[in-house]
Design a protein around this motif. Structure first.
Motif, mmCIF file in Angstrom:
data_model
loop_
_atom_site.group_PDB
_atom_site.id
_atom_site.type_symbol
_atom_site.label_atom_id
_atom_site.label_comp_id
_atom_site.label_asym_id
_atom_site.label_seq_id
_atom_site.Cartn_x
_atom_site.Cartn_y
_atom_site.Cartn_z
ATOM 1 N N SER B 299 41.277 27.577 40.075
ATOM 2 C CA SER B 299 40.335 27.001 41.030
ATOM 3 C C SER B 299 39.682 28.111 41.835
ATOM 4 C CB SER B 299 41.087 26.048 41.959
ATOM 5 O OG SER B 299 40.317 25.817 43.112
ATOM 6 N N GLY B 300 38.356 28.079 41.873
ATOM 7 C CA GLY B 300 37.623 29.156 42.525
ATOM 8 C C GLY B 300 37.976 29.358 43.986
ATOM 9 N N GLY B 301 37.931 28.274 44.775
ATOM 10 C CA GLY B 301 38.117 28.368 46.216
ATOM 11 C C GLY B 301 39.376 29.121 46.635
ATOM 12 N N PRO B 302 40.539 28.645 46.215
ATOM 13 C CA PRO B 302 41.767 29.356 46.579
ATOM 14 C C PRO B 302 41.778 30.804 46.099
ATOM 15 C CG PRO B 302 42.298 27.146 45.840
ATOM 16 C CD PRO B 302 40.828 27.351 45.583
ATOM 17 N N VAL B 304 39.209 32.744 46.018
ATOM 18 C CA VAL B 304 38.401 33.481 46.998
ATOM 19 C C VAL B 304 39.206 33.705 48.287
ATOM 20 C CG1 VAL B 304 36.311 33.446 48.402
ATOM 21 C CG2 VAL B 304 36.222 32.628 46.047
ATOM 22 N N LEU B 305 39.940 32.692 48.730
ATOM 23 C CA LEU B 305 40.754 32.845 49.944
ATOM 24 C C LEU B 305 41.790 33.964 49.767
ATOM 25 C CD1 LEU B 305 41.415 29.100 50.926
ATOM 26 C CD2 LEU B 305 39.852 30.717 52.042
ATOM 27 N N THR B 307 41.547 36.492 47.709
ATOM 28 C CA THR B 307 40.787 37.745 47.643
ATOM 29 C C THR B 307 40.436 38.239 49.041
ATOM 30 O OG1 THR B 307 39.865 37.060 45.519
ATOM 31 C CG2 THR B 307 38.690 38.801 46.701
ATOM 32 N N ASP B 308 39.942 37.327 49.873
ATOM 33 C CA ASP B 308 39.590 37.687 51.253
ATOM 34 C C ASP B 308 40.788 38.284 51.976
ATOM 35 O OD1 ASP B 308 36.977 36.851 51.168
ATOM 36 O OD2 ASP B 308 37.348 34.893 52.064
ATOM 37 N N SER B 337 35.688 32.817 34.516
ATOM 38 C CA SER B 337 35.266 34.121 35.005
ATOM 39 C C SER B 337 36.312 35.153 34.603
ATOM 40 C CB SER B 337 35.119 34.089 36.527
ATOM 41 O OG SER B 337 35.035 35.420 36.994
ATOM 42 N N LYS B 339 36.050 38.257 35.529
ATOM 43 C CA LYS B 339 36.108 39.277 36.578
ATOM 44 C C LYS B 339 37.220 38.879 37.543
ATOM 45 C CE LYS B 339 33.039 41.469 38.694
ATOM 46 N NZ LYS B 339 31.886 41.801 39.574
ATOM 47 N N PRO B 341 38.658 38.004 41.028
ATOM 48 C CA PRO B 341 39.655 37.020 40.596
ATOM 49 C C PRO B 341 39.264 36.285 39.308
ATOM 50 C CG PRO B 341 38.410 36.186 42.473
ATOM 51 C CD PRO B 341 38.019 37.619 42.303
ATOM 52 N N VAL B 374 46.332 25.178 41.506
ATOM 53 C CA VAL B 374 46.197 23.891 42.180
ATOM 54 C C VAL B 374 46.557 22.844 41.133
ATOM 55 C CG1 VAL B 374 44.392 24.750 43.731
ATOM 56 C CG2 VAL B 374 43.748 23.576 41.629
ATOM 57 N N PRO B 375 46.898 21.618 41.553
ATOM 58 C CA PRO B 375 47.408 20.657 40.571
ATOM 59 C C PRO B 375 46.480 20.553 39.369
ATOM 60 C CG PRO B 375 47.623 19.766 42.778
ATOM 61 C CD PRO B 375 46.851 21.049 42.907
ATOM 62 N N MET B 402 49.874 25.408 44.904
ATOM 63 C CA MET B 402 49.620 24.700 46.142
ATOM 64 C C MET B 402 49.372 23.222 45.945
ATOM 65 S SD MET B 402 46.212 26.745 47.168
ATOM 66 C CE MET B 402 45.181 25.596 48.057
ATOM 67 N N THR B 424 50.537 28.995 50.381
ATOM 68 C CA THR B 424 49.083 29.136 50.542
ATOM 69 C C THR B 424 48.644 30.467 49.942
ATOM 70 O OG1 THR B 424 49.147 30.270 52.694
ATOM 71 C CG2 THR B 424 49.139 27.858 52.753
#
Lengths: 439, 439
Positions: B299-302, B304-305, B307-308, B337, B339, B341, B374-375, B402, B424
């Motif tokens: 999942s992209g969102g997590p 990115v989190l 990575t940040d 992707s 790359k 992540p 993620v599930p 998560m 998380t």
């Protein structure tokens, strides 16, 4: 936009084979106790069995409904909108295969058909929506408890995970919306809508990037003036921002600009997913608080940890008035510390906690109270929970009952009464900090 | 000091009425499966029933034992040490009522009697000790699982809460010691001991203040050279330091001095209780790691989190080699992707995760791997857990499954195989950061 979150009738389009997306959404709506009309539609017709009920599948949509939830292959979505557009107010397009995979043309076509018919679109490429106070669970994500948090998530997967984790954290939700590619409605629309939604006490927003910064800024200001808006921004770092761009196709933009916008608008930015939950929890309970905290504990160590964190975050450890200290001295055992943090020592019982909370709550130097409880000796944690519940106190109380299994009974009792637990002293102190940002 | 944590025989002194401290300790020792001799002692004699067994209470200690655990009124402790001193190697004094309530004389007397008899003392005013690999639970605190963490806590209540919360976090313990007033043995002695204890992989230390800074610094250096030492210091702020002083009677001293000592010695200071757990978890699994992280997610969102957070903490988002990217391209669907992540997208299954982990693990530019899940849609989380377990990978893998209930099966499976979950993306990234501090 009200019809999306409080619909009186819904149609679901897709495959109703067990395990298919449309099947899962239909199941969620039925099991969630939606009381309006529910119409499953698939050109093949037939029937679907869910939770022991057999339901007819309609071959076409014959009646008008508020919301269509669409989970059919992407290329069929624009023609479907053309076909049913006169019968629906809005559509939630779950289907993927639009701009997020480079298919911008198809998304444009979808939007044009929707505009022609006056239909508002959420999605495409989204996880759906919940209108929890209407018992409407229009998503395949896990259902949640009714409460005050509206969760707006650009990422469907993040949203889904956050809902499930929110259940474990004891968060109550008013609504959930995953808006995916945001072809039509986007974060700014939802911010404005939930700002005026009476059932929403706080708004949590997960974003990677926005397209129209000006509009976003206005919406954020509008919403943050009315209620707490908690934001978790992903794509803050160099690599994170690049990843977010390739992931959502949206320009993440410079984080500094976002940060300034959050601050100016009065929104509350959190840095971690866990903080999003904690902030949501505290704002479901209280609107705001001043900086002067009184800490009441039955164990020195955790009291010191809370004190450290509170002071580091810029809170003040309230200086108790002489009257308060004298009154505490009058009934507390001599080993107790009547200086803030107030240490009630290990054998503190219902009466000692309750009376202390009440005395401290009356002190004009105190804005909020943090109650810490490690597993009491010879006393069930439920007793201390009751003391917190029964104490007469007009000021915000944050509780940190710590030690998992050992305080489970107390924590459950508190949560039944709307008092959410923060599992460590530091997380409790942070919760108080967020409250001061709305003061 | 070995006899304290691996005793072959133990005597417990106190009241054996149900619910009394000595009773609870005796119950813990018996139920914990201690295989050595256990002798309850009370001048009144009689018998005690625990878990269906009737055990004789001795009126005096007749045999020699390794350890005496003492929970009798404070004033009787020094005479008891005089009486039994020749028959014991060490005593754990649970009893309170010594220097912590201003009774320094009594504590001095205790120490003198102990020195006379050559008896080492833990406490007084402490919560007891665990030697988990000897199945010895000499404390009234909740029993824990066997593992690699030695927890040293100045505060008994903090220690007890941390043990219970550690159970929930999936931490395994080698030992626990609450040393209370530290009349004789203190944090420095325990640091040195656990540095050489073969069953201890990492040491966690909760302190408010130390008395002998020089000795502490030497012990800390010694221990941190041998294994990770994780420290949570309470009393860092002005108010916190004052509260700690009144609470433990020890001089908290300037935090800046402590901070410098931690850094110089190579210990790892954490700021919050939760970080103590997370650091303990990661060091139970791995000794160290380099800075270059590869993130694999469905999942992209997590992603990115994570990575940040990683970049914010000074980790590097590894630049994958051309060979790695080509190999990933050869089997991953085009929407993924490649790359970092690396996004395996929502329908990633066992094979996709396993192969990706194996390809990335071979990349010379990668030091460690963060696997996010993620599930998964249509796939039980257990499948992804198996992929992590089965993948050939010599480098540290940190997992972030998560969504609570929805990934419970996968998380349980991982934990059975010694892979601890971080709930998380941000907590997982922090765990990797701590590993780099030992590189």
């Amino acid at each position: 936009m009200h019809f999306f979150f409080y619909p009186s009738s819904v149609a679901v389009f897709g495959s109703f084979k067990r395990g298919a997306i449309a099947y899962e959404i239909l199941r969620n709506i039925l099991e969630g106790g939606f009381e309006g009309e529910i119409i499953p539609v698939n050109p093949k017709g037939g029937e679907v069995e869910i939770a022991g009920n057999r339901i007819d599948i309609f071959k076409t949509l014959e009646k008008s409904v508020d919301v269509a939830i669409i989970a059919i292959p992407a290329r069929f979505v624009p023609p479907l909108i053309e076909e049913i557009g006169d019968k629906i107010k809005g559509a939630v397009v779950i289907s993927a295969g639009f701009s997020e995979v480079g298919n911008a043309e198809l998304e444009k076509e979808l939007l044009e058909k929707a505009k022609e018919k006056g239909v508002r679109i959420i999605g495409p490429n989204c996880a759906g929506i919940f209108g929890v106070h209407a018992s409407f669970f229009g998503s395949f994500e896990v259902r949640v408890n009714k409460g005050g948090l509206a969760l707006i998530s650009q990422s469907g997967a993040f949203g889904g995970a956050a809902l499930a984790m929110g259940n474990e954290e004891g968060i109550g939700f008013s609504a959930f919306v995953s808006y995916g590619n945001a072809a039509d409605l986007n974060e700014s629309d939802f911010l404005r809508y939930f700002a005026d939604d009476a059932n929403t006490k706080a708004i949590a927003l997960y974003i990677e990037g926005v397209r129209d910064g000006r509009r976003f800024m206005d919406a954020l200001k509008y919403a943050a003036q009315k209620k707490p808006v908690i934001i978790l921004k992903a794509g803050k770092s160099k690599s994170g921002s690049k990843a977010a761009q390739s992931h959502t196709g949206s320009l993440a933009g410079s984080y500094e600009i976002y940060k300034a916008a959050f601050t100016q608008s009065g929104a509350i930015e959190v840095e971690e997913m866990e903080e999003l939950f904690d902030a949501a929890k505290v704002f479901e309970m209280y609107a705001k608080a001043g900086k002067r905290v009184a800490i009441i504990t039955n164990s020195g160590g955790p009291g010191v940890l809370a004190t450290d964190k509170a002071e580091k975050l810029g809170l003040e450890i309230a200086e108790l008035s002489k009257g308060t200290i004298e009154e505490l001295r009058s009934f507390l055992p001599p080993q107790c510390s009547t200086k803030n943090p107030i240490d009630l020592i290990a054998d503190a019982d219902y009466e000692r906690y309750k009376r202390t909370i009440e005395v401290v709550a009356k002190d004009e130097n105190v804005d909020s109270i943090l109650v810490i409880c490690v597993p009491p000796i010879f006393i069930p944690s439920e007793e201390i929970a009751k003391a917190v519940m029964d104490a007469e106190c007009e000021k915000p109380i944050i509780v940190n009952f710590m030690a998992g299994e050992l305080v489970k009974g107390g924590v459950e009792l508190l949560e039944k009464h709307g008092i959410k637990n923060f599992p460590t002293p530091e997380r409790a102190a942070k919760a108080l900090k967020w409250l001061t940002l709305r003061e």
